[in-house]
Design a protein around this motif. Structure first.
Motif, mmCIF file in Angstrom:
data_model
loop_
_atom_site.group_PDB
_atom_site.id
_atom_site.type_symbol
_atom_site.label_atom_id
_atom_site.label_comp_id
_atom_site.label_asym_id
_atom_site.label_seq_id
_atom_site.Cartn_x
_atom_site.Cartn_y
_atom_site.Cartn_z
ATOM 1 N N PRO A 19 0.825 -1.223 0.000
ATOM 2 C CA PRO A 19 0.000 0.000 0.000
ATOM 3 C C PRO A 19 0.856 1.269 0.000
ATOM 4 O O PRO A 19 0.528 2.243 -0.681
ATOM 5 C CB PRO A 19 -0.811 -0.118 1.293
ATOM 6 C CG PRO A 19 -0.930 -1.588 1.511
ATOM 7 C CD PRO A 19 0.383 -2.154 1.047
ATOM 8 N N ASP B 286 2.378 1.657 -3.495
ATOM 9 C CA ASP B 286 1.314 2.078 -4.421
ATOM 10 C C ASP B 286 1.013 3.569 -4.265
ATOM 11 O O ASP B 286 0.907 4.299 -5.245
ATOM 12 C CB ASP B 286 0.027 1.285 -4.162
ATOM 13 C CG ASP B 286 0.101 -0.115 -4.748
ATOM 14 O OD1 ASP B 286 1.187 -0.506 -5.218
ATOM 15 O OD2 ASP B 286 -0.918 -0.831 -4.731
ATOM 16 N N ILE C 122 3.803 5.642 -5.647
ATOM 17 C CA ILE C 122 3.824 5.638 -7.118
ATOM 18 C C ILE C 122 2.729 6.575 -7.636
ATOM 19 O O ILE C 122 2.947 7.374 -8.541
ATOM 20 C CB ILE C 122 3.632 4.204 -7.666
ATOM 21 C CG1 ILE C 122 4.864 3.341 -7.349
ATOM 22 C CG2 ILE C 122 3.408 4.233 -9.175
ATOM 23 C CD1 ILE C 122 4.702 1.868 -7.685
ATOM 24 N N GLN C 123 1.546 6.482 -7.007
ATOM 25 C CA GLN C 123 0.439 7.358 -7.423
ATOM 26 C C GLN C 123 0.785 8.829 -7.206
ATOM 27 O O GLN C 123 0.350 9.692 -7.961
ATOM 28 C CB GLN C 123 -0.830 7.010 -6.656
ATOM 29 C CG GLN C 123 -1.445 5.693 -7.085
ATOM 30 C CD GLN C 123 -2.551 5.243 -6.148
ATOM 31 O OE1 GLN C 123 -3.289 6.032 -5.621
ATOM 32 N NE2 GLN C 123 -2.661 3.951 -5.944
ATOM 33 N N ARG D 193 1.717 -7.676 -10.540
ATOM 34 C CA ARG D 193 0.872 -6.486 -10.561
ATOM 35 C C ARG D 193 1.679 -5.220 -10.808
ATOM 36 O O ARG D 193 1.110 -4.172 -11.077
ATOM 37 C CB ARG D 193 0.023 -6.373 -9.284
ATOM 38 C CG ARG D 193 0.780 -6.397 -8.011
ATOM 39 C CD ARG D 193 -0.143 -6.592 -6.836
ATOM 40 N NE ARG D 193 -0.419 -5.347 -6.134
ATOM 41 C CZ ARG D 193 -1.163 -5.247 -5.055
ATOM 42 N NH1 ARG D 193 -1.721 -6.318 -4.541
ATOM 43 N NH2 ARG D 193 -1.359 -4.094 -4.474
ATOM 44 N N TYR D 194 3.013 -5.299 -10.684
ATOM 45 C CA TYR D 194 3.857 -4.137 -11.004
ATOM 46 C C TYR D 194 4.476 -4.241 -12.392
ATOM 47 O O TYR D 194 4.578 -3.244 -13.107
ATOM 48 C CB TYR D 194 4.959 -3.970 -9.951
ATOM 49 C CG TYR D 194 4.395 -3.582 -8.608
ATOM 50 C CD1 TYR D 194 4.034 -2.270 -8.338
ATOM 51 C CD2 TYR D 194 4.175 -4.532 -7.629
ATOM 52 C CE1 TYR D 194 3.474 -1.913 -7.125
ATOM 53 C CE2 TYR D 194 3.618 -4.197 -6.408
ATOM 54 C CZ TYR D 194 3.266 -2.881 -6.165
ATOM 55 O OH TYR D 194 2.706 -2.542 -4.968
ATOM 56 N N LEU E 112 2.402 -2.921 -15.156
ATOM 57 C CA LEU E 112 2.101 -1.486 -15.219
ATOM 58 C C LEU E 112 3.134 -0.785 -16.112
ATOM 59 O O LEU E 112 4.334 -0.943 -15.915
ATOM 60 C CB LEU E 112 2.158 -0.864 -13.822
ATOM 61 C CG LEU E 112 1.083 -1.304 -12.831
ATOM 62 C CD1 LEU E 112 1.405 -0.756 -11.453
ATOM 63 C CD2 LEU E 112 -0.283 -0.818 -13.284
ATOM 64 N N THR F 287 -2.795 -11.805 -7.759
ATOM 65 C CA THR F 287 -3.386 -11.185 -6.563
ATOM 66 C C THR F 287 -4.860 -11.562 -6.465
ATOM 67 O O THR F 287 -5.363 -11.895 -5.388
ATOM 68 C CB THR F 287 -3.239 -9.651 -6.633
ATOM 69 O OG1 THR F 287 -1.853 -9.352 -6.731
ATOM 70 C CG2 THR F 287 -3.808 -8.979 -5.413
ATOM 71 N N GLN G 3 -6.827 -13.846 -3.727
ATOM 72 C CA GLN G 3 -8.014 -13.327 -3.048
ATOM 73 C C GLN G 3 -9.164 -14.335 -3.156
ATOM 74 O O GLN G 3 -9.861 -14.609 -2.172
ATOM 75 C CB GLN G 3 -8.421 -11.995 -3.707
ATOM 76 C CG GLN G 3 -9.520 -11.249 -2.990
ATOM 77 C CD GLN G 3 -9.051 -10.669 -1.669
ATOM 78 O OE1 GLN G 3 -7.869 -10.399 -1.507
ATOM 79 N NE2 GLN G 3 -9.957 -10.510 -0.729
ATOM 80 N N GLN H 242 -11.038 -9.541 -16.882
ATOM 81 C CA GLN H 242 -10.841 -8.112 -16.575
ATOM 82 C C GLN H 242 -9.414 -7.690 -16.918
ATOM 83 O O GLN H 242 -9.180 -6.581 -17.380
ATOM 84 C CB GLN H 242 -11.117 -7.849 -15.100
ATOM 85 C CG GLN H 242 -12.605 -7.811 -14.805
ATOM 86 C CD GLN H 242 -12.913 -7.537 -13.352
ATOM 87 O OE1 GLN H 242 -12.009 -7.437 -12.532
ATOM 88 N NE2 GLN H 242 -14.182 -7.435 -13.039
#
Lengths: 310, 438
Positions: free
Chosen positions: B87, B90, B93-94, B111-112, B115, B398, B402, B435
């Motif tokens: 978190p 993230d 980065i944002q 997940r990185y 991107l 991820t 989940q 997705q």
């Protein structure tokens, strides 16, 4: 009187001096200047995030790149999401049980510790300690207390001949353990606020009641409780909001289990936003949470105001 | 009492307030230019966001100190608790203020790498033949979407069984000492039943599939010959005969009273925290936990053996990479990443922290802690299936993890049916895949 009245009528109309208006404007500006830091903090950390959250709730957004606007799609999904309803129900049950326990427990302690007792200061401090220790520490302590294999809770129960409880394997028991910790950590706060409220009630009222021969219960019901109305209102609003925001003790104690029995709205929103990176959906959950808390607060406010008018 | 006049007029007061605000602004400017808050400093220091136990942090600091000596560049370790690292990364980065490097597990790496523009291409910092020294599957894991390296696979680890030796001896159990003789599922179930009987009904086992470790259940799927995806990750294959067999067996551990029921998937505590207290009597755990077990499990002897096998032996892909973000210090950060994973530094790190190297040229390690047990983990690591490495490092992992957390929790805690659970997992992972491809 007539002469004075006539004299008054004869006076020329009062002309506002040009200096007064500019002084008022100066005062307004000074007031605004003094309030500006607080307003800036609220704007940056409250209003802007609120507006941004409302916007993100209408988008599909991972936190990276540009949000993709999709209207109310997230809200439609939320209403068909069983995990949302489960976490909402858990949060509601948690609030309905923990808030009255904290409020009435805090009132009881305040009434007890408002009297002349030996070690009163020490007792007040002891009850207040859980408020100042971090929720993470409280959660870790509670996790061991309610451990089914080693915890002291089950040992105490079996020590007095009661059956052991599945604090970690039974949903209702796990929820009860989280409620117990929440009440333990918030009781001291309610106690201190009630103590302040009790000390604001004039002794003369109690003297009058004593002269009228009112019983203790009657005094509590007809004097203390009504005069503590604003205090109770504040504590209720505060406790409802904090119970809807419960997060850390759950993460530490139960991880939301077993089988989502202790998954609350904020935990679900956090997991969705930061673990699954569905920040648009998490923002929509935040908006729903905001609306629920606002409606509850307005309801309490209206009930409180009606009582004041009555 | 006469009102006292303030020594300052309102005009003077407001003037002073304004001057103060200007001064505060100037100070804020100073602070931002000095790179506060753990961001990249203009003094050329690198910020490295990571989590770690005491041994790991000391080992990272030793490499950072050596890099400072060699290159004259300071590396600041920005240590956070494990759940806060991603978190935090993230958010930074944002906010366009990422750390220069960060530590990330292989299961979160996808997940990185998927991107665009977030991670830096470090190929120019790689010496000739550098990549050839790494296990190909793990080197492949640190490639960005365009196939360029964005970091280094720093180390790996895997799960095996750690058991309470006196408790197992009390049941007269002989523990396997080679991978070939690892217990089959049926044998392990029998052994656990005997251990429970010989130890007053204490729970004989707890697996390490709690919370974000839910993916470790995939070891059992692989042991049964199954996988989450097909070879090119285009199809979800979890709802299969192998999946049914794996879920039936693992769910059976709970229903047979062998698995400690307090360690479900959604849990606030972990088996390796309870094992030192004497219950459960065996746990599946990673080699990285050995240092903490050495200091906590001191009241009885304990040993290590292999995870059970079914049609195959298999364990999970643990371990972490260190990746470089696309920022002004990317070049120096890339050099540090390369330095961190060179043969000598990797060897020192692995020896000190009881994890496994990702380079094939790092051999003959002298582990600082329980060197007698590490061969079990080293040998077990050879059973990490290729399909699991590919799945674990995919961008949708991820979401897979989940879905596993929810599905397995239903199966283990609420007794949800095997077919229903597998179908739920299949659907959830297919949706995640769709997705991702959309």
């Amino acid at each position: 009187m007539a002469v004075v009245g006539a004299a008054a009528l004869e006076q020329p109309p009062r002309v506002q001096r040009p200096g007064r208006r500019s002084r008022r404007r100066g005062e307004a500006l000074a007031g605004l200047g003094l309030a500006a830091p607080a307003l800036a903090v609220f704007a940056v950390f409250m209003f802007v995030p609120l507006v941004m959250t409302a916007y993100y709730s209408l988008t599909r957004y991972t936190g990276f790149g540009d949000p993709r606007f999709q209207g109310v799609e997230n809200f439609t999904q939320i209403f068909g999401d069983p995990l949302f309803w489960r976490s909402l129900a858990n949060t509601a049950v948690f609030t309905v049980v923990s808030v009255p326990l904290s409020v009435f427990g805090g009132l009881g302690l305040a009434l007890l510790l408002n009297r002349a007792l030996p070690g009163r200061g020490l007792l007040r401090a002891l009850f207040y300690v859980p408020v100042v220790i971090s929720a993470v520490s409280a959660g870790i302590i509670a996790r061991w207390i309610f451990n089914e294999n080693f915890g002291i809770a089950n040992r105490l129960l079996s020590g007095v001949g009661l059956p052991e409880v599945g604090w970690q394997t039974s949903g209702p028991a796990a929820l009860a353990s989280v409620v117990a910790v929440q009440v333990w950590t918030s009781l001291g706060f309610a106690m201190v606020v009630y103590l302040a409220g009790l000390q604001g009630i004039s002794g003369e009222v109690y003297e009058a009641a004593a002269l009228d021969g009112a019983s203790r219960w009657r005094v509590l019901r007809s004097i203390t409780w009504p005069l503590l109305g604003p205090t109770t209102f504040f504590i209720l609003v505060y406790m409802v909001i904090t119970s809807f925001q419960v997060f850390d003790i759950v993460v530490i104690m139960t991880g939301g289990g077993p089988a989502n029995a202790t998954t609350f709205l904020v935990n679900y929103a956090y997991d969705t936003g930061f673990q699954q990176r569905r920040q648009g959906y998490a923002a929509a959950l935040g908006v729903v949470l905001f609306v629920i808390v606002m409606v509850l607060t307005l309801l309490q406010w209206r009930v409180g105001r009606r009582r004041e008018v009555a | 009492m006469l009102p006292t006049r303030s020594p300052w007029s309102r005009r003077q007061f407001l003037g002073a307030l304004g001057a103060g605000a200007v001064g505060a602004g100037a100070l804020t400017g100073c602070s931002s230019s000095s790179g506060g808050g753990g961001g990249s400093g203009e003094d050329g220091a690198l910020t490295f966001t990571l989590w770690g136990g005491d041994e790991e942090l000391a080992a990272f600091q030793a490499v950072a100190d050596a890099f400072q000596q060699q290159e004259g560049v300071t590396v600041r370790l920005n240590q956070l608790p494990y759940p806060d690292v991603l978190p935090s990364v993230d958010s930074r980065i944002q906010a366009n203020d990422p750390p220069d490097l960060f530590r990330v597990s292989y299961i979160d790496l996808g997940r990185y790498t998927s991107l665009e523009g977030v991670l830096a291409d470090i190929s120019s910092a790689l010496p000739d033949g550098y990549a050839d020294a790494f296990t190909p599957a793990l080197w492949a894991a640190v490639q960005g979407a365009d196939g360029t390296p964005v970091g280094v696979p720093h180390h790996t680890d895997c799960s095996a069984m750690v058991y309470n030796a006196p408790a197992f001896a009390a049941a007269g159990v002989q523990v396997p000492t080679t991978l070939d003789t690892a217990w089959t599922w049926e044998e392990l179930q029998q052994v656990l039943t005997e251990v429970k009987g010989a130890n007053g009904g204490s729970y004989p086992v707890a697996m390490n599939w709690q919370a974000a470790g839910a993916y470790r259940w995939l070891s059992f799927l692989a042991q049964a010959g199954g996988s989450v995806f097909n070879d090119d990750l285009s199809q979800v294959t979890i709802a299969s005969d192998a999946g049914q067999r794996a879920l039936t067996w693992t769910q059976g551990l709970y229903t047979a009273g062998l698995h400690d029921p307090t360690f479900l998937v959604q849990a606030g505590n972990y088996p390796d925290e309870a094992f030192p207290a004497g219950s459960p009597l065996s746990i599946a755990t990673g080699d990285f936990n050995l240092p903490s077990l050495v200091t906590s499990a001191t009241s009885f002897e304990w040993g290590a053996t292999y995870l059970p096998r079914d049609v195959a032996a298999a364990t999970d892909l643990g371990g972490n990479a260190v990746v470089v973000t696309n920022g002004p210090n990317a070049e120096a950060a890339a050099k540090f990443a390369v330095f961190l994973a060179d043969a000598q530094n990797m060897k020192s790190f692995c020896e000190a922290t009881t994890v496994l190297p990702t380079r094939t040229d790092v051999t003959d390690l002298a582990y600082a802690v329980r060197p007698d047990l590490m061969p079990v983990f080293v040998e077990q690591a050879t059973t990490i299936p290729e399909s699991l490495v590919t799945a674990s490092t995919s961008p949708v992992f991820t979401q897979v993890n989940q879905a596993l957390q929810q599905g397995l929790e239903s199966a283990f805690a609420s007794g949800a049916g095997v077919d229903e659970t597998l179908q739920g997992l299949q659907t959830a992972i297919e949706q995640a895949l769709e997705q991702q491809q959309a």
